[in-house]
Design a protein around this motif. Structure first.
Motif, PDB file in Angstrom:
ATOM      1  N   MET A   1      38.115 -51.379  30.148  1.00 27.70           N
ATOM      2  CA  MET A   1      37.160 -51.908  31.441  1.00 27.70           C
ATOM      3  C   MET A   1      35.666 -51.765  30.790  1.00 27.70           C
ATOM      4  SD  MET A   1      36.964 -52.768  34.511  1.00 27.70           S
ATOM      5  CE  MET A   1      36.070 -52.871  35.722  1.00 27.70           C
ATOM      6  N   LYS A   2      35.319 -50.504  30.108  1.00 24.12           N
ATOM      7  CA  LYS A   2      34.313 -50.146  29.505  1.00 24.12           C
ATOM      8  C   LYS A   2      33.920 -51.425  28.339  1.00 24.12           C
ATOM      9  CE  LYS A   2      33.753 -45.360  29.643  1.00 24.12           C
ATOM     10  NZ  LYS A   2      33.695 -44.057  28.776  1.00 24.12           N
ATOM     11  N   LEU A   3      34.652 -52.049  27.959  1.00 22.72           N
ATOM     12  CA  LEU A   3      34.388 -52.993  26.821  1.00 22.72           C
ATOM     13  C   LEU A   3      34.081 -54.062  27.765  1.00 22.72           C
ATOM     14  CD1 LEU A   3      34.629 -54.256  23.996  1.00 22.72           C
ATOM     15  CD2 LEU A   3      36.862 -54.588  24.166  1.00 22.72           C
ATOM     16  N   LEU A   4      34.899 -54.596  28.621  1.00 30.16           N
ATOM     17  CA  LEU A   4      34.353 -55.717  29.429  1.00 30.16           C
ATOM     18  C   LEU A   4      33.008 -55.561  30.230  1.00 30.16           C
ATOM     19  CD1 LEU A   4      35.208 -58.496  30.963  1.00 30.16           C
ATOM     20  CD2 LEU A   4      36.059 -57.010  32.682  1.00 30.16           C
ATOM     21  N   VAL A   5      32.541 -54.369  30.585  1.00 31.76           N
ATOM     22  CA  VAL A   5      31.431 -54.286  31.248  1.00 31.76           C
ATOM     23  C   VAL A   5      30.211 -54.279  30.110  1.00 31.76           C
ATOM     24  CG1 VAL A   5      29.760 -52.661  32.223  1.00 31.76           C
ATOM     25  CG2 VAL A   5      32.047 -52.749  33.072  1.00 31.76           C
ATOM     26  N   SER A   6      30.436 -53.692  29.110  1.00 31.15           N
ATOM     27  CA  SER A   6      29.832 -53.969  27.840  1.00 31.15           C
ATOM     28  C   SER A   6      29.578 -55.226  27.481  1.00 31.15           C
ATOM     29  CB  SER A   6      30.263 -53.120  26.670  1.00 31.15           C
ATOM     30  OG  SER A   6      30.376 -51.876  26.958  1.00 31.15           O
ATOM     31  N   ALA A   7      30.376 -56.300  27.147  1.00 30.92           N
ATOM     32  CA  ALA A   7      30.387 -57.577  26.907  1.00 30.92           C
ATOM     33  C   ALA A   7      29.692 -58.284  27.959  1.00 30.92           C
ATOM     34  CB  ALA A   7      31.618 -58.260  26.756  1.00 30.92           C
ATOM     35  N   LEU A   8      29.802 -58.216  29.143  1.00 31.33           N
ATOM     36  CA  LEU A   8      29.004 -58.623  30.034  1.00 31.33           C
ATOM     37  C   LEU A   8      27.772 -58.355  30.264  1.00 31.33           C
ATOM     38  CD1 LEU A   8      31.260 -58.494  33.366  1.00 31.33           C
ATOM     39  CD2 LEU A   8      31.202 -60.598  31.894  1.00 31.33           C
ATOM     40  N   ILE A   9      27.281 -57.149  30.022  1.00 30.22           N
ATOM     41  CA  ILE A   9      25.910 -56.709  29.768  1.00 30.22           C
ATOM     42  C   ILE A   9      25.155 -57.519  28.680  1.00 30.22           C
ATOM     43  CG2 ILE A   9      24.536 -54.869  29.259  1.00 30.22           C
ATOM     44  CD1 ILE A   9      26.175 -53.070  30.950  1.00 30.22           C
ATOM     45  N   LEU A  10      25.783 -57.568  27.527  1.00 31.91           N
ATOM     46  CA  LEU A  10      25.339 -58.325  26.371  1.00 31.91           C
ATOM     47  C   LEU A  10      25.291 -59.621  26.707  1.00 31.91           C
ATOM     48  CD1 LEU A  10      27.270 -56.576  23.378  1.00 31.91           C
ATOM     49  CD2 LEU A  10      24.666 -56.643  23.842  1.00 31.91           C
ATOM     50  N   ILE A  11      26.177 -60.242  27.294  1.00 31.84           N
ATOM     51  CA  ILE A  11      25.917 -61.564  27.602  1.00 31.84           C
ATOM     52  C   ILE A  11      24.863 -62.099  28.451  1.00 31.84           C
ATOM     53  CG2 ILE A  11      27.150 -63.673  28.792  1.00 31.84           C
ATOM     54  CD1 ILE A  11      30.047 -62.672  27.800  1.00 31.84           C
ATOM     55  N   ALA A  12      24.542 -61.124  29.493  1.00 29.06           N
ATOM     56  CA  ALA A  12      23.488 -61.371  30.655  1.00 29.06           C
ATOM     57  C   ALA A  12      22.230 -61.072  29.876  1.00 29.06           C
ATOM     58  CB  ALA A  12      23.703 -60.290  31.449  1.00 29.06           C
ATOM     59  N   PHE A  13      22.179 -59.910  28.832  1.00 30.17           N
ATOM     60  CA  PHE A  13      20.879 -59.801  28.057  1.00 30.17           C
ATOM     61  C   PHE A  13      20.677 -60.837  27.110  1.00 30.17           C
ATOM     62  CE2 PHE A  13      18.824 -58.314  24.259  1.00 30.17           C
ATOM     63  CZ  PHE A  13      17.630 -57.808  24.604  1.00 30.17           C
ATOM     64  N   PHE A  14      21.459 -61.458  26.492  1.00 30.84           N
ATOM     65  CA  PHE A  14      21.111 -62.685  25.690  1.00 30.84           C
ATOM     66  C   PHE A  14      21.094 -63.929  26.496  1.00 30.84           C
ATOM     67  CE2 PHE A  14      23.335 -60.024  22.256  1.00 30.84           C
ATOM     68  CZ  PHE A  14      22.299 -59.755  21.465  1.00 30.84           C
ATOM     69  N   GLY A  15      21.490 -64.175  27.625  1.00 27.42           N
ATOM     70  CA  GLY A  15      21.422 -65.060  28.483  1.00 27.42           C
ATOM     71  C   GLY A  15      19.986 -65.219  29.053  1.00 27.42           C
ATOM     72  N   PHE A  16      19.306 -63.824  29.419  1.00 25.67           N
ATOM     73  CA  PHE A  16      18.113 -63.637  29.655  1.00 25.67           C
ATOM     74  C   PHE A  16      16.980 -64.110  28.546  1.00 25.67           C
ATOM     75  CE2 PHE A  16      14.328 -60.520  30.017  1.00 25.67           C
ATOM     76  CZ  PHE A  16      13.934 -60.925  31.010  1.00 25.67           C
ATOM     77  N   LEU A  17      17.274 -63.544  27.475  1.00 21.98           N
ATOM     78  CA  LEU A  17      16.461 -63.808  26.469  1.00 21.98           C
ATOM     79  C   LEU A  17      16.255 -65.464  26.194  1.00 21.98           C
ATOM     80  CD1 LEU A  17      17.394 -61.263  23.638  1.00 21.98           C
ATOM     81  CD2 LEU A  17      15.003 -61.376  25.162  1.00 21.98           C
ATOM     82  N   ALA A  18      17.585 -66.112  26.274  1.00 15.70           N
ATOM     83  CA  ALA A  18      17.568 -67.392  26.029  1.00 15.70           C
ATOM     84  C   ALA A  18      16.760 -68.322  27.037  1.00 15.70           C
ATOM     85  CB  ALA A  18      19.120 -68.057  25.864  1.00 15.70           C
ATOM     86  N   TYR A  19      17.018 -67.718  28.339  1.00 12.86           N
ATOM     87  CA  TYR A  19      16.430 -68.424  29.257  1.00 12.86           C
ATOM     88  C   TYR A  19      14.818 -68.314  29.609  1.00 12.86           C
ATOM     89  CZ  TYR A  19      15.232 -69.768  34.496  1.00 12.86           C
ATOM     90  OH  TYR A  19      14.803 -70.281  35.526  1.00 12.86           O
ATOM     91  N   THR A  20      14.440 -67.208  29.014  1.00 15.36           N
ATOM     92  CA  THR A  20      13.065 -66.723  28.955  1.00 15.36           C
ATOM     93  C   THR A  20      12.178 -67.078  27.835  1.00 15.36           C
ATOM     94  OG1 THR A  20      13.416 -64.540  28.287  1.00 15.36           O
ATOM     95  CG2 THR A  20      13.285 -65.063  30.722  1.00 15.36           C
ATOM     96  N   ASN A  21      12.784 -67.862  26.904  1.00 14.72           N
ATOM     97  CA  ASN A  21      12.196 -68.362  25.585  1.00 14.72           C
ATOM     98  C   ASN A  21      11.163 -69.342  25.845  1.00 14.72           C
ATOM     99  OD1 ASN A  21      11.498 -69.057  22.875  1.00 14.72           O
ATOM    100  ND2 ASN A  21      13.671 -69.829  22.483  1.00 14.72           N
ATOM    101  N   PRO A  22       9.681 -68.649  25.551  1.00 19.07           N
ATOM    102  CA  PRO A  22       8.586 -69.754  26.005  1.00 19.07           C
ATOM    103  C   PRO A  22       8.710 -71.198  25.197  1.00 19.07           C
ATOM    104  CG  PRO A  22       7.879 -67.847  24.756  1.00 19.07           C
ATOM    105  CD  PRO A  22       9.542 -67.855  24.919  1.00 19.07           C
ATOM    106  N   ASN A  23       8.101 -72.259  26.009  1.00 23.66           N
ATOM    107  CA  ASN A  23       8.402 -73.550  25.335  1.00 23.66           C
ATOM    108  C   ASN A  23       6.811 -73.748  24.733  1.00 23.66           C
ATOM    109  OD1 ASN A  23       6.641 -74.229  27.472  1.00 23.66           O
ATOM    110  ND2 ASN A  23       8.335 -75.246  28.630  1.00 23.66           N
ATOM    111  N   ILE A  24       6.709 -74.941  24.189  1.00 17.69           N
ATOM    112  CA  ILE A  24       5.314 -75.381  23.720  1.00 17.69           C
ATOM    113  C   ILE A  24       4.248 -75.507  24.737  1.00 17.69           C
ATOM    114  CG2 ILE A  24       5.627 -77.780  23.508  1.00 17.69           C
ATOM    115  CD1 ILE A  24       4.600 -75.985  20.540  1.00 17.69           C
ATOM    116  N   ASP A  25       4.592 -75.752  25.763  1.00 22.26           N
ATOM    117  CA  ASP A  25       3.664 -75.832  27.019  1.00 22.26           C
ATOM    118  C   ASP A  25       3.011 -74.352  27.165  1.00 22.26           C
ATOM    119  OD1 ASP A  25       3.721 -78.600  27.191  1.00 22.26           O
ATOM    120  OD2 ASP A  25       5.514 -78.562  28.571  1.00 22.26           O
ATOM    121  N   SER A  26       3.862 -73.546  27.237  1.00 24.40           N
ATOM    122  CA  SER A  26       3.593 -72.242  27.301  1.00 24.40           C
ATOM    123  C   SER A  26       2.587 -71.451  26.291  1.00 24.40           C
ATOM    124  CB  SER A  26       4.626 -71.306  27.632  1.00 24.40           C
ATOM    125  OG  SER A  26       5.388 -71.565  28.762  1.00 24.40           O
ATOM    126  N   TYR A  27       2.834 -72.151  25.034  1.00 19.81           N
ATOM    127  CA  TYR A  27       2.095 -71.879  24.095  1.00 19.81           C
ATOM    128  C   TYR A  27       0.577 -72.423  24.098  1.00 19.81           C
ATOM    129  CZ  TYR A  27       0.615 -71.091  19.170  1.00 19.81           C
ATOM    130  OH  TYR A  27      -0.270 -70.458  18.111  1.00 19.81           O
TER     131      TYR A  27
END
Length: 111
Positions: A1-27
């Motif tokens: 169960m801990k492994l599943l929770v850890s994997a979901l947290i990692l997926i959510a974290f990397f998904g957050f990073l990918a979603y908030t990656n700024p584009n050229i308009d933000s630059y």
């Protein structure tokens, strides 16, 4: 169960990073803010007014000279103006300067 929770947290974290990656308009907005901040520091009101009016045009021209490397979770930006460079890392909708040979002042973060 801990492994599943850890994997979901990692997926959510990397998904957050990918979603908030700024584009050229933000630059573009970031560079425009830097130009306005730099010209606003002057004691000359004419220079401040010119910076406010022409900051957007100057930032668009600078962005045209920018190379963006998208690494999915963050982006690296390299703006070349002749032999001078502005290098920044964009992550979580913010920009962090790594090199600034153009404005030559303290590295600022975007708001």
């Amino acid at each position: 169960m801990k492994l599943l929770v850890s994997a979901l947290i990692l997926i959510a974290f990397f998904g957050f990073l990918a979603y908030t990656n700024p584009n050229i308009d933000s630059y573009d907005q970031f560079i425009n803010q830097r130009i306005q901040a730099k010209t606003g520091q002057s004691n000359d009101p004419l220079q401040g007014m010119i910076g406010s009016v022409l900051g957007g045009v100057a930032s668009r021209l600078m962005v045209q000279q920018t190379e963006r490397k998208d690494y999915i979770f963050f982006s690296a930006y390299d703006t070349a103006l002749g032999n001078k460079h502005i290098r920044a890392i964009g992550i979580v909708n913010h920009f962090y300067l790594t090199e600034d040979q153009v404005f030559k002042d303290q590295a600022l973060q975007s708001p």
